[in-house]
Design an enzyme around this catalytic site. Structure first.
Site: not given
Ligand code: BGC
Length: 744
Positions: A290
């Site tokens: 993530d």
């Molecule tokens: C979030 C994810 C997301 C990713 C990409 C992160 O900050 O926790 O859920 O998919 O960003 O945008």
């Protein structure tokens, strides 16, 4: 060979090269595309392989604190294998051309995006959709999202979020399916099926990404990114099953979570990423971090620098680094220094390349970036209608004294009041990526479109969502006095839930509570329309206001969907996928709690309770009313005793005793009375959403098998244990009929 590829610089050259090489026998070849992948890997430098392991955001849309300005140079240099936050047929094509025409091997990019609840046509937030308990509709909404997203050049969605959450303070509770293992698992699987459709490589499908692995929803104190700490038993029994269900449904990818668990951040957690995911569950897709979670292992305090963090991640089983750039910066040197095995890089690159082959990108890297398809697909009328349909199914009727709802369409004067009554921006909720809030329908617009021509609709904002000004109260009170009934739309702003949006209070923000009290005093019939991304503590409202609709954030068609329910074109059937607490102090509160050694006894001080609060929730899990009423008969069992090999048929007569046709979610719960470890007071094990005409009865049957009675026993083996069980059937987790049987 490399020179030739380099000179001609075209993907077709890679394809021809691969074909030629794949005709030679490869010792590694086994599954589909293995020959081609072997051939390609043989052509790649270590740097190029690491490049495939890297995902950067474009400058289109950013969800975290860092952005790489020069991501296009990264593409050209082969330092990146995937891009996120870039969509649109033309834009993705442009970026793809850089990868295909300007890199040495012309390996196409993978395009990912957060397609969370619709892409252009926005559907209800996932927590709202979960309130529909309608798996077919949920699958369909993901299917439509996939169709729109793939027509805009996207291959990959960062969804579904499968994090169980029992803490409404956590803003991301809105992105999931609520508190329950069984419901959460069914919904996770439905979403994956919807996104991936008939299979990876179909033009109208996107690959799914199961996130956030693992137990992100159990962040301490509901504070986002906070520590998770729990027993292996709870992890396996409660938090892991929805991820597993999504993987079993075929999800191609998994995303790590930001949190630590048992002292090890998920992104460096070999137990999760390798032992459980790969070895126990046989997951053969790829794992992405993530956002900058590799980098964050430095702040967590388990890595001192980028090299240590990159090594931890790749060794734990991570294949792709989102946005940190640490794999890019460190892995080549780590391999050269003999600190990380090149095999790990090869394996990760293999998995990512396999996905690109499956998507057909080596046949035609632009196949998803098709402007004509984009034009025909995006926000077509049929999709808007589907969004409205899911939206009205997601509405939960929390209270309806004296059948105040549905309102008559010919009502003379209707006041629509509240900071959310005409709040277009809020309707699509958080995480609505490519959705255009300007196209959303507000409640006021829905009502105006839904009433008879004779009805006069009055409107006042009343107050803002989240400040302390009461200057608009006067106008609101004035129009309320003129009205025959009042719709009062209050709740949260869309920004108040989702990522980095935890709240310590679950009260209505700003001066909204005061506004509600002022309006209520006038003495006109009030229907309170809640819009929010989490359960709120609305005790006073529940006591005082005669009708309450929970509408969450319903997406592009929100206003029409709510109007359908208010005037009775649609009879509400939503049921809460999460418990509503009475106060923050009760959290965590969920229906499947343990009994304790001193269960509540109000007459006995030394039992498990509060001095200043009831143990009961405001609204229990599974709760939701209808314009009609349902009566549940006693439970019949096909036997009083069963063995582990038997199936037990549990049935109950359900009757629509009211005047309207309506749908009811009939819920089945089980309790294991004595086990080698303690068991929850009840657990959902089945549900059926059924339609009933007025006066109609149905004999609703469920079959219980040994699997439904199984759990992690004391020694952590999975199975049932003989003894007494209780079985419950009802329209929510509180009001149930009960029977008992014995497992021999
Ligand atoms: C979030 C994810 C997301 C990713 C990409 C992160 O900050 O926790 O859920 O998919 O960003 O945008």
């Amino acid at each position: 060979m490399n020179n030739l590829v380099c000179k001609l610089n075209s993907v077709s050259v890679v394809a021809i090269t691969l074909f030629v090489i794949s005709c030679q026998q490869s010792p590694r070849a086994s599954g589909p595309f293995e020959n081609q992948i072997d051939s390609l890997l043989a052509l790649m430098t270590l740097e190029e392989k690491v490049g495939q392991l890297t995902l950067f955001t474009s400058d289109n849309d950013v969800t975290g604190p860092t952005i790489r300005e020069n991501y296009k140079d990264d593409i050209k240099a082969g330092r990146v294998g995937a891009i996120f936050n870039a969509f649109g047929a033309a834009y993705t094509r442009k970026l793809q051309e850089i990868a295909v025409k300007e890199t040495r091997l012309g390996i196409p990019l993978l395009f990912g995006y957060d397609v969370i609840h619709g892409h252009r046509t926005i559907f209800p937030m996932p927590l709202a959709e979960a309130s529909s308990w309608d798996l077919e509709s949920i699958e369909k909404s993901a299917r439509i999202a996939a169709d729109e997203a793939s027509a805009e050049g996207l291959h990959w969605t960062f969804a579904p979020m499968c994090d169980i959450s029992r803490d409404p303070r956590w803003g991301r509770i809105v992105e999931g399916a609520g508190e329950d293992v069984y419901l959460g698992s069914k919904i996770a699987a439905a979403r994956v099926k919807g996104f991936q459709g008939n299979g990876v490589g179909e033009l109208n499908s996107v690959i799914a990404c199961v996130k956030h692995f693992a137990a992100y929803g159990a962040a301490q104190a509901g504070r986002d990114y906070h520590t998770t700490d729990m027993s292996d038993r709870v992890l396996r029994e409660v938090y892991l099953p929805p991820y597993k269900a999504a993987i079993d449904a075929g999800a191609e990818t998994v995303m790590t979570s930001f949190n630590e668990i048992d002292g090890v951040p998920a992104t460096g957690n070999k137990y999760l990423m390798t032992d459980i995911l790969r070895k126990e569950w046989n997951f053969d897709g790829f794992v992405v971090t993530d956002y900058t979670s590799i980098m964050e292992m430095i702040a967590h305090g388990v890595a001192e620098d980028s090299s240590a963090a990159a090594a931890l991640a790749i060794e734990a089983g991570i294949d792709m680094d989102m946005q940190a750039g640490f794999f890019n910066d460190a892995l080549v040197n780590l391999v050269k220094a003999g600190k990380v095995k090149e095999d790990l890089i090869n394996e990760a690159a293999r998995r990512i390349l396999k996905t690109k082959f499956e998507l057909g990108l080596f046949d035609d890297p632009y196949r998803y970036s098709n402007p004509e398809r984009e034009k025909e697909t995006v926000m077509k009328a049929e999709y808007l209608e589907a969004s409205r349909d899911v939206a009205r199914k997601s509405i939960v009727l929390l209270k309806n004294d004296k059948q105040l709802l549905p309102l008559s369409k010919t009502i003379k004067r209707l006041a629509v009041i509240g900071p959310l009554a005409n709040a277009r921006k809020e309707m699509i909720g958080s995480w609505s990526g490519a959705g255009d809030w300007k196209k959303a329908i507000t409640l006021l617009e829905g009502i105006k479109a839904g009433v008879s021509p004779e009805t006069q609709v009055l409107y006042a904002k009343g107050c803002n969502i989240d400040d302390d000004s009461t200057m608009y109260f006067k106008e609101a009170i004035q129009i309320a006095k003129q009205a025959d009934a009042i719709l009062l739309a209050v709740g949260e702003g869309a920004w108040m839930s989702g990522e980095a949006a935890s709240r310590a209070s679950l009260d209505l923000p700003g001066v909204q509570q005061q506004l509600v009290e002022e309006i209520q005093k006038i003495g006109k019939p009030v229907v309170l329309v809640l819009m929010n991304g989490r359960p709120l503590t609305i005790n006073w409202i529940d006591k005082t206001i005669p009708a309450i609709l929970e509408t969450w954030f319903l997406g592009t068609q929100a206003g029409h969907a709510i109007t359908d329910v208010i005037f009775g074109n649609h009879n509400p059937s939503g049921k809460l996928p999460v418990t509503f607490p009475r106060s923050v102090g009760q959290i965590p509160i969920f229906y499947s709690m343990k009994n304790t050694g001193r269960p509540l006894d109000l007459k006995n001080k030394y039992t498990s309770k509060y001095l200043d609060e009831s143990n009961d929730p405001l609204y229990p899990f599974g709760f939701g009313l209808s314009y009609t009423t349902f009566e549940y008969g006693d439970i019949s069992l096909s036997g009083k005793e069963i063995t582990a090999k038997d199936k037990l048929v549990v049935s109950c007569k359900v009757t629509n005793t009211g005047k309207h046709a309506g749908d009811e979610v009939v819920q089945l719960y089980v309790r294991d009375k004595v086990g080698s470890v303690t068991r929850p007071v009840m657990e959902l094990k089945g549900f059926q959403k059924l339609s009933f005409q007025p006066g109609e009865s149905k004999n609703v049957e469920f079959t219980i098998t040994d699997a439904d009675l199984s759990f992690y026993r004391k020694d952590m083996s999975i199975g049932s244990e003989p003894g007494l069980f209780e079985v419950f059937i009802g329209g929510n987790s509180r009001d149930v009929k009960k029977a008992e049987f014995e497992l021999k």
